[in-house]
Scaffold this motif. Structure first.
Motif, mmCIF file in Angstrom:
data_model
loop_
_atom_site.group_PDB
_atom_site.id
_atom_site.type_symbol
_atom_site.label_atom_id
_atom_site.label_comp_id
_atom_site.label_asym_id
_atom_site.label_seq_id
_atom_site.Cartn_x
_atom_site.Cartn_y
_atom_site.Cartn_z
ATOM 1 N N ARG A 1 0.843 -1.204 0.000
ATOM 2 C CA ARG A 1 0.000 0.000 0.000
ATOM 3 C C ARG A 1 0.874 1.247 0.000
ATOM 4 O O ARG A 1 2.013 1.217 0.466
ATOM 5 C CB ARG A 1 -0.882 0.063 1.260
ATOM 6 C CG ARG A 1 -1.660 -1.186 1.563
ATOM 7 C CD ARG A 1 -2.854 -1.331 0.679
ATOM 8 N NE ARG A 1 -3.594 -2.551 1.042
ATOM 9 C CZ ARG A 1 -4.655 -2.955 0.417
ATOM 10 N NH1 ARG A 1 -5.151 -2.286 -0.587
ATOM 11 N NH2 ARG A 1 -5.261 -4.068 0.788
ATOM 12 N N CYS A 2 0.294 2.346 -0.488
ATOM 13 C CA CYS A 2 0.978 3.633 -0.392
ATOM 14 C C CYS A 2 0.385 4.401 0.792
ATOM 15 O O CYS A 2 -0.653 4.007 1.338
ATOM 16 C CB CYS A 2 0.837 4.426 -1.688
ATOM 17 S SG CYS A 2 -0.843 4.957 -2.061
ATOM 18 N N HIS A 3 1.030 5.492 1.172
ATOM 19 C CA HIS A 3 0.568 6.280 2.309
ATOM 20 C C HIS A 3 -0.883 6.733 2.134
ATOM 21 O O HIS A 3 -1.672 6.683 3.075
ATOM 22 C CB HIS A 3 1.464 7.509 2.505
ATOM 23 C CG HIS A 3 2.768 7.185 3.144
ATOM 24 N ND1 HIS A 3 3.768 6.502 2.498
ATOM 25 C CD2 HIS A 3 3.237 7.446 4.388
ATOM 26 C CE1 HIS A 3 4.801 6.356 3.305
ATOM 27 N NE2 HIS A 3 4.508 6.923 4.454
ATOM 28 N N GLN B 1 -6.435 6.787 3.801
ATOM 29 C CA GLN B 1 -7.852 6.620 3.440
ATOM 30 C C GLN B 1 -8.502 5.555 4.338
ATOM 31 O O GLN B 1 -9.601 5.742 4.843
ATOM 32 C CB GLN B 1 -7.968 6.233 1.956
ATOM 33 C CG GLN B 1 -9.372 5.983 1.466
ATOM 34 C CD GLN B 1 -10.239 7.228 1.473
ATOM 35 O OE1 GLN B 1 -9.791 8.301 1.109
ATOM 36 N NE2 GLN B 1 -11.478 7.082 1.896
ATOM 37 N N LYS B 2 -7.803 4.449 4.532
ATOM 38 C CA LYS B 2 -8.316 3.363 5.374
ATOM 39 C C LYS B 2 -8.486 3.833 6.822
ATOM 40 O O LYS B 2 -9.440 3.430 7.503
ATOM 41 C CB LYS B 2 -7.351 2.163 5.293
ATOM 42 C CG LYS B 2 -7.796 0.943 6.051
ATOM 43 C CD LYS B 2 -8.891 0.227 5.327
ATOM 44 C CE LYS B 2 -9.203 -1.109 5.970
ATOM 45 N NZ LYS B 2 -10.469 -1.645 5.500
ATOM 46 N N MET B 3 -7.576 4.698 7.284
ATOM 47 C CA MET B 3 -7.640 5.202 8.651
ATOM 48 C C MET B 3 -8.920 5.994 8.907
ATOM 49 O O MET B 3 -9.369 6.090 10.043
ATOM 50 C CB MET B 3 -6.441 6.105 8.950
ATOM 51 C CG MET B 3 -5.223 5.377 9.366
ATOM 52 S SD MET B 3 -4.019 6.603 9.911
ATOM 53 C CE MET B 3 -2.560 5.613 9.911
ATOM 54 N N HIS C 1 -1.310 7.257 -12.749
ATOM 55 C CA HIS C 1 -2.022 6.634 -11.630
ATOM 56 C C HIS C 1 -1.208 6.713 -10.334
ATOM 57 O O HIS C 1 -1.777 6.908 -9.259
ATOM 58 C CB HIS C 1 -2.397 5.188 -11.956
ATOM 59 C CG HIS C 1 -3.621 5.080 -12.810
ATOM 60 N ND1 HIS C 1 -4.844 4.706 -12.317
ATOM 61 C CD2 HIS C 1 -3.822 5.339 -14.127
ATOM 62 C CE1 HIS C 1 -5.743 4.732 -13.289
ATOM 63 N NE2 HIS C 1 -5.140 5.105 -14.397
ATOM 64 N N LEU C 2 0.111 6.569 -10.438
ATOM 65 C CA LEU C 2 0.955 6.686 -9.243
ATOM 66 C C LEU C 2 0.930 8.113 -8.700
ATOM 67 O O LEU C 2 0.894 8.317 -7.480
ATOM 68 C CB LEU C 2 2.394 6.246 -9.554
ATOM 69 C CG LEU C 2 2.606 4.740 -9.646
ATOM 70 C CD1 LEU C 2 3.970 4.420 -10.239
ATOM 71 C CD2 LEU C 2 2.453 4.076 -8.280
ATOM 72 N N LYS C 3 0.934 9.093 -9.603
ATOM 73 C CA LYS C 3 0.869 10.490 -9.166
ATOM 74 C C LYS C 3 -0.452 10.763 -8.453
ATOM 75 O O LYS C 3 -0.495 11.497 -7.472
ATOM 76 C CB LYS C 3 1.045 11.441 -10.353
ATOM 77 C CG LYS C 3 2.488 11.505 -10.823
ATOM 78 C CD LYS C 3 2.633 12.384 -12.031
ATOM 79 C CE LYS C 3 2.994 13.771 -11.573
ATOM 80 N NZ LYS C 3 3.493 14.622 -12.652
ATOM 81 N N GLN C 4 -1.534 10.137 -8.929
ATOM 82 C CA GLN C 4 -2.838 10.298 -8.265
ATOM 83 C C GLN C 4 -2.816 9.713 -6.861
ATOM 84 O O GLN C 4 -3.594 10.111 -6.001
ATOM 85 C CB GLN C 4 -3.951 9.644 -9.090
ATOM 86 C CG GLN C 4 -4.296 10.400 -10.349
ATOM 87 C CD GLN C 4 -5.278 9.655 -11.246
ATOM 88 O OE1 GLN C 4 -5.536 8.464 -11.060
ATOM 89 N NE2 GLN C 4 -5.813 10.360 -12.224
ATOM 90 N N LYS C 5 -1.913 8.772 -6.629
ATOM 91 C CA LYS C 5 -1.784 8.162 -5.307
ATOM 92 C C LYS C 5 -0.776 8.921 -4.435
ATOM 93 O O LYS C 5 -0.437 8.484 -3.342
ATOM 94 C CB LYS C 5 -1.366 6.699 -5.428
ATOM 95 C CG LYS C 5 -2.464 5.824 -6.031
ATOM 96 C CD LYS C 5 -2.029 4.385 -6.094
ATOM 97 C CE LYS C 5 -3.135 3.496 -6.601
ATOM 98 N NZ LYS C 5 -4.282 3.368 -5.692
ATOM 99 N N GLY C 6 -0.273 10.036 -4.954
ATOM 100 C CA GLY C 6 0.630 10.872 -4.166
ATOM 101 C C GLY C 6 2.088 10.449 -4.187
ATOM 102 O O GLY C 6 2.866 10.871 -3.334
#
Length: 154
Positions: free
Chosen positions: A26-28, A33-35, A85-90
């Motif tokens: 997972r990414c940060h 989001q899960k938190m 897509h990776l950029k969208q995930k920060g």
């Protein structure tokens, strides 16, 4: 207080998030989001993130490398689409660029050629010029670079 959120102890939440990271890299952003599913004060969120990173449950480089391999080798996405897509995930540009060595350049050209040939073969009732144009557009939508597409389409 939000009544639709089940209450857990700090340790239970920490364990749930560790399991979330163990199941799949997972990414940060995904962990944060899960938190949001849990009632946590900001200090607790920070402590959990630090714990996950310290124990190597959460590793941005490992996530990025795994994501690149999966999207390329399993889904046949091009570098442009993967990067977007990776950029969208920060994920930062520098990390993305350094991890693209996960894709072998020969494999990249082979996949572009394979996707090109498969898509082109499905097109019926068009002349060669129309088929080529449609196929090039399709490959661009899959995230492949125009110069690589032209290289394999000749």
């Amino acid at each position: 207080m939000n009544s639709d959120k089940k209450l857990y102890t700090f340790e239970e939440i920490k364990q749930k998030l560790a399991n979330y990271c163990v199941y799949q890299d997972r990414c940060h952003a995904e962990v944060e989001q899960k938190m949001r599913e849990f009632v946590l004060i900001p200090e607790a969120k920070e402590e959990i993130l630090l714990y996950l990173m310290k124990e190597n449950y959460l590793n941005e480089e490992r996530f990025t490398r795994s994501y690149i391999r999966g999207k390329f080798y399993l889904k046949n996405w091009g570098k442009i689409k993967i990067k977007m897509h990776l950029k969208q995930k920060g994920i930062h540009d520098k990390l993305i660029s350094s991890c693209f060595d996960e894709i072998d350049e020969n494999d990249y050209v082979k996949i572009v050629r394979k996707v090109y040939e498969n898509y082109n073969a499905k097109l019926k009732g068009l002349n060669d010029q129309q088929k080529k144009l449609k196929t090039v557009k399709y490959l661009i939508s899959r995230g492949f670079e125009y110069d690589v597409i032209l290289e394999v389409s000749d």
